[in-house]
Enzyme design. Structure first.
Site, short mmCIF file in Angstrom:
data_model
loop_
_atom_site.label_atom_id
_atom_site.label_comp_id
_atom_site.label_asym_id
_atom_site.label_seq_id
_atom_site.Cartn_x
_atom_site.Cartn_y
_atom_site.Cartn_z
N SER A 1 15.00 26.42 -5.78
CA SER A 1 15.45 26.20 -7.16
C SER A 1 16.82 26.82 -7.38
O SER A 1 17.26 27.66 -6.59
CB SER A 1 14.44 26.85 -8.11
OG SER A 1 14.99 27.06 -9.41
N TYR B 1 9.24 33.05 -12.29
CA TYR B 1 9.66 31.87 -11.52
C TYR B 1 10.83 32.22 -10.63
O TYR B 1 10.85 31.87 -9.44
CB TYR B 1 10.04 30.77 -12.52
CG TYR B 1 10.41 29.44 -11.93
CD1 TYR B 1 11.74 29.07 -11.79
CD2 TYR B 1 9.43 28.54 -11.54
CE1 TYR B 1 12.09 27.83 -11.26
CE2 TYR B 1 9.76 27.30 -11.02
CZ TYR B 1 11.10 26.95 -10.89
OH TYR B 1 11.44 25.73 -10.37
P1 NAP Z 1 5.83 19.09 -12.06
O1 NAP Z 1 6.26 17.80 -12.63
O2 NAP Z 1 5.26 20.15 -12.95
O3 NAP Z 1 4.82 18.83 -10.83
C1 NAP Z 1 4.30 19.95 -10.14
C2 NAP Z 1 3.09 19.45 -9.37
O4 NAP Z 1 2.48 20.56 -8.69
C3 NAP Z 1 2.04 18.86 -10.31
O5 NAP Z 1 1.44 17.74 -9.72
C4 NAP Z 1 1.06 20.01 -10.41
O6 NAP Z 1 -0.24 19.61 -10.75
C5 NAP Z 1 1.09 20.54 -8.98
N1 NAP Z 1 0.47 21.87 -8.90
C6 NAP Z 1 0.61 22.90 -9.76
N2 NAP Z 1 -0.13 23.93 -9.36
C7 NAP Z 1 -0.77 23.55 -8.22
C8 NAP Z 1 -1.69 24.18 -7.32
N3 NAP Z 1 -2.13 25.44 -7.53
N4 NAP Z 1 -2.14 23.48 -6.26
C9 NAP Z 1 -1.74 22.20 -6.06
N5 NAP Z 1 -0.87 21.53 -6.86
C10 NAP Z 1 -0.39 22.22 -7.93
O7 NAP Z 1 7.06 19.78 -11.34
P2 NAP Z 1 8.37 19.12 -10.70
O8 NAP Z 1 9.48 19.19 -11.70
O9 NAP Z 1 8.03 17.84 -10.02
O10 NAP Z 1 8.67 20.25 -9.62
C11 NAP Z 1 8.13 20.18 -8.31
C12 NAP Z 1 8.68 21.38 -7.57
O11 NAP Z 1 10.10 21.39 -7.70
C13 NAP Z 1 8.19 22.71 -8.12
O12 NAP Z 1 8.03 23.63 -7.07
C14 NAP Z 1 9.36 23.16 -9.02
O13 NAP Z 1 9.39 24.56 -9.16
C15 NAP Z 1 10.52 22.66 -8.23
N6 NAP Z 1 11.76 22.45 -8.97
C16 NAP Z 1 11.78 21.65 -10.07
C17 NAP Z 1 13.02 21.44 -10.71
C18 NAP Z 1 13.15 20.57 -11.92
O14 NAP Z 1 14.21 20.65 -12.57
N7 NAP Z 1 12.17 19.76 -12.28
C19 NAP Z 1 14.17 22.02 -10.21
C20 NAP Z 1 14.07 22.88 -9.09
C21 NAP Z 1 12.86 23.06 -8.47
P3 NAP Z 1 -0.67 19.84 -12.30
O15 NAP Z 1 -0.15 18.66 -13.03
O16 NAP Z 1 -2.17 19.93 -12.28
O17 NAP Z 1 -0.04 21.14 -12.76
C1 GCO Z 2 14.26 26.36 -16.38
C2 GCO Z 2 14.02 25.15 -15.51
C3 GCO Z 2 14.51 25.42 -14.09
C4 GCO Z 2 14.22 24.22 -13.23
C5 GCO Z 2 14.70 24.43 -11.85
C6 GCO Z 2 16.17 24.62 -11.74
O1 GCO Z 2 13.43 26.63 -17.25
O2 GCO Z 2 15.30 27.01 -16.16
O3 GCO Z 2 12.64 24.81 -15.50
O4 GCO Z 2 13.89 26.54 -13.58
O5 GCO Z 2 12.86 23.98 -13.17
O6 GCO Z 2 14.00 25.42 -11.18
O7 GCO Z 2 16.52 24.59 -10.38
#
Ligand code: NAP
Ligand code: GCO
Length: 267
Positions: free
Chosen positions: A147, A160
């Site tokens: 992230s 986080y």
């Molecule tokens: P999301 O839409 O919240 O999807 C996360 C997925 O992980 C959901 O399907 C969730 O299921 C599942 N999950 C949560 N807890 C779990 C567990 N204990 N065991 C198995 N599955 C679990 O998140 P996303 O935005 O796609 O993000 C995916 C990854 O990218 C995460 O690691 C997040 O930190 C990272 N990330 C996201 C962003 C962003 O801007 N979106 C940026 C940087 C990094 P539930 O629906 O049941 O919770």
């Molecule tokens: C926040 C956002 C970010 C993104 C992502 C950025 O609240 O700042 O959720 O943390 O999820 O991790 O890279």
């Protein structure tokens, strides 16, 4: 040499955790387009069923399993079942993750622990479960979804940021400890991506204006836009393929330039 062959995932089995939707679903879909067999897990049967249907709609016959990545017994059982029903995992993407946006001094220790458990302990548990078979097979790819918070802090995301900072170093340590077995472990650091996890940061305000944080991110991103999950598929296929066999312990930031930019001066 056909350089594009280096990016092929033909014959490979990929496990993407938490991939019923969001970033995990996009990465798995990109892997499928590159030839991989897709395996994913999510936390309950309803999500897994919805995920299987969504993959089917995209023309992908995915294998879905109910598994909480923080539960070592469930993870070990899932990996054994995958190896029996599908085959040995060649590519692991530790994608499952949550965030809790709470000022640190208002966050309970239990809430802090829950984020660390899913976002950091989970990748440890799943990686530990798949590495032995990767060693036996003579190769493996592990991609940890890090992230911006692997490098930067901000208000309300202490747990986080701690988890994602730790995940950056877990990535480097897996790379260090298992590189000799032809296992490459790298990270992808997405910028701000439009998924359910960031939906609260993009809500249109009562007066019809964009959320202040939405405007902030646009000003902080040279690309002047939020990322889409699809922006991550190319980098993920690269790190999952033979094209990156000498890339190890690297965090590839896919952020539209946020980490390079001081931010646009307010008008
Ligand atoms: P999301 O839409 O919240 O999807 C996360 C997925 O992980 C959901 O399907 C969730 O299921 C599942 N999950 C949560 N807890 C779990 C567990 N204990 N065991 C198995 N599955 C679990 O998140 P996303 O935005 O796609 O993000 C995916 C990854 O990218 C995460 O690691 C997040 O930190 C990272 N990330 C996201 C962003 C962003 O801007 N979106 C940026 C940087 C990094 P539930 O629906 O049941 O919770
Ligand atoms: C926040 C956002 C970010 C993104 C992502 C950025 O609240 O700042 O959720 O943390 O999820 O991790 O890279």
């Amino acid at each position: 040499m056909d350089i594009l062959n280096k990016f092929s995932l033909d014959g490979k089995i990929a496990l993407v955790t938490g991939a019923s939707y969001g970033i995990g679903f996009a990465i798995a879909s990109g892997f499928a387009a590159a030839g991989a067999t897709i395996v994913f897990n999510d936390i309950n049967q309803d999500l897994v069923d919805k995920g299987i249907a969504a993959y089917k709609e995209a023309g992908i016959e995915a294998y879905g399993y109910v598994c909480d990545v923080t539960n070592e017994e469930q993870v070990n059982a899932m990996v054994a079942q995958i190896e029996k029903e599908v085959g040995v995992i060649d590519i692991l993407v530790n994608n499952a993750g949550i965030i809790k946006r709470i000022p640190m001094c208002e966050m309970t220790a239990a809430e802090f622990r829950q984020v660390i458990d899913i976002d950091l302990n989970g990748p440890f548990i799943v990686s530990k479960a798949v590495i032995p078979s990767m060693i036996k097979k003579g190769h493996g790819k592990i991609i940890n979804i890090c992230s911006m918070m692997s490098e930067l802090g901000r208000e309300t995301v202490s747990a986080y940021a701690a988890a994602k900072g730790g995940l950056k170093m877990l990535t480097k340590n897996i790379a260090s400890e298992y590189g000799e077995f032809n296992i490459q472990c790298n990270g992808i650091g997405p910028g701000y991506i439009a998924t359910p996890q960031t939906a609260p940061l993009r809500e249109i305000q009562p007066d019809g204006s964009r959320h202040p944080f939405d405007q902030f991110i646009i000003a902080k991103t040279p690309a002047a836009r939020w990322g889409e999950p699809d922006d991550l598929t190319g980098p993920a296929v690269f790190l999952a393929s033979d094209a990156s066999n000498f890339v190890n312990g690297h965090i590839l930031y896919v952020d539209g330039g946020i980490l390079a930019y001081i931010g646009k001066q307010p008008k």
